[in-house]
Design a protein around this motif. Structure first.
Motif: not given
Length: 319
Positions: A62-67, A72-74, A80-86, A111-114
């Motif tokens: 699990t990646v995105y939901y955990g992020l 949310a828990n700071k 921005n969750t998407a930015a954290v993923l990338k 949606e990820d980056t290299a």
């Protein structure tokens, strides 16, 4: 006078050792903690040196939901969750190719980056031939079935060489584990400067697996425990002790874990070397009252005296 000086020296050394053990070296953020059935909470842990935000993701069930929960828990800078993923996940360590350890990586790949994927050659073979193919998904990697989208690059690990984790201030050394022998899983020994943390993917006990993989791993980390350089261990306990050994499918129970930790303790030169060592229990199967039973059995059998920790999704741990 000589005896007093020796006593003072021993006291100072003892306090210094305690101080080293108490220092925080790593932050671990669980993105997923369970083993199976709940697809929103499957094995994945971010690790970074304390105070840093460039993470290696240890497995990726699990990646995105955990992020989302961590943001949310700071627990991670930014909203921005998407930015954290990338931007904040700099790479993935995949212990083995089972879906509950790779699903988040695959689903989020568009949606990820290299970034690199670190794994044993046998694990990369599964990713290359079973998941990142054009029949099952799309090949976002640099190998395998064309056309190659080349977003992820495979980095093959072995049990000899330590490698740099790209984009972070950490190094990684891999150790083979047995997960339904002869199938392989992997442990990752992460180093930051002179401090270490150990993450194990799914693994069975040596006796049940008819293997020596854990014994070899314990031989390597026992000196780090003696030197108080190992900050913690993340290891699975999937089933309670009532689970028949022929139905463990390459997993541990409380009794089997404590037997293995006893083997590790005997390899250490210090008395009670494992006392208060943080041990994070991962991959508990979310069935009925499994978790309550596992926790009770672990507490009752904790003769090595380790500090048992039960991770919560999206809440950081400090080591």
């Amino acid at each position: 006078m000589i005896l007093i000086r020796r006593w003072v020296l021993l006291t100072v050394l003892s306090l210094h050792a305690h101080f080293l053990l108490a220092q925080t070296a790593f932050t671990v953020i669980p993105l997923g903690t369970k083993g199976g059935s709940d697809e929103s909470n499957l094995s994945a842990y971010l690790v970074a040196p304390k105070g840093q935000q460039n993470f290696l993701c240890l497995d990726a069930g699990t990646v995105y939901y955990g992020l989302q929960k961590a943001v949310a828990n700071k627990q991670i800078a930014g909203s921005n969750t998407a930015a954290v993923l990338k931007n904040n996940i700099k790479g993935y360590f995949i212990s083995h190719g089972h879906l509950d350890h790779v699903a988040g990586l695959i689903i989020n790949s568009p949606e990820d980056t290299a970034k690199p994927i670190y794994a044993l050659p046998e694990v990369i073979k599964v990713l290359r031939e079973k998941y990142f193919t054009w029949d099952s998904w799309a090949n976002f990697t640099n190998e395998g079935e064309p056309p190659l989208l080349k977003k992820y690059s495979y980095k093959r690990l072995d049990s000899i060489n330590e490698i740099d984790i790209e984009g972070t201030d950490m190094q990684l050394k891999a150790f083979e584990l047995s997960h339904v022998n002869p199938q392989k899983s992997t442990a990752a020994l992460i180093r930051h400067k002179e401090q270490y943390i150990l993450y194990l993917g799914d693994t069975g006990a040596d006796r049940v697996e008819q293997s020596d993989k854990l014994y070899q791993l314990w031989q390597n980390i026992a000196p780090l425990i003696d030197q108080r350089k190992l900050k913690g261990i993340l290891i699975e306990v999937s089933f309670p002790d009532s689970q028949p050994e022929n139905l463990l499918f390459g997993h541990l129970t409380p009794q089997l874990l404590m037997q293995e930790l006893t083997v590790l303790s005997k390899m250490c030169k210090r008395n009670n070397a494992l006392k208060d060592l943080p041990v994070v229990i991962t991959h508990m199967k979310p069935k009925s009252n499994n978790e309550q039973v596992i926790k009770k059995e672990l507490q009752q059998q904790n003769k090595p005296g380790v500090k048992l920790i039960y991770p919560q999704q999206g809440k950081a741990l400090q080591f």
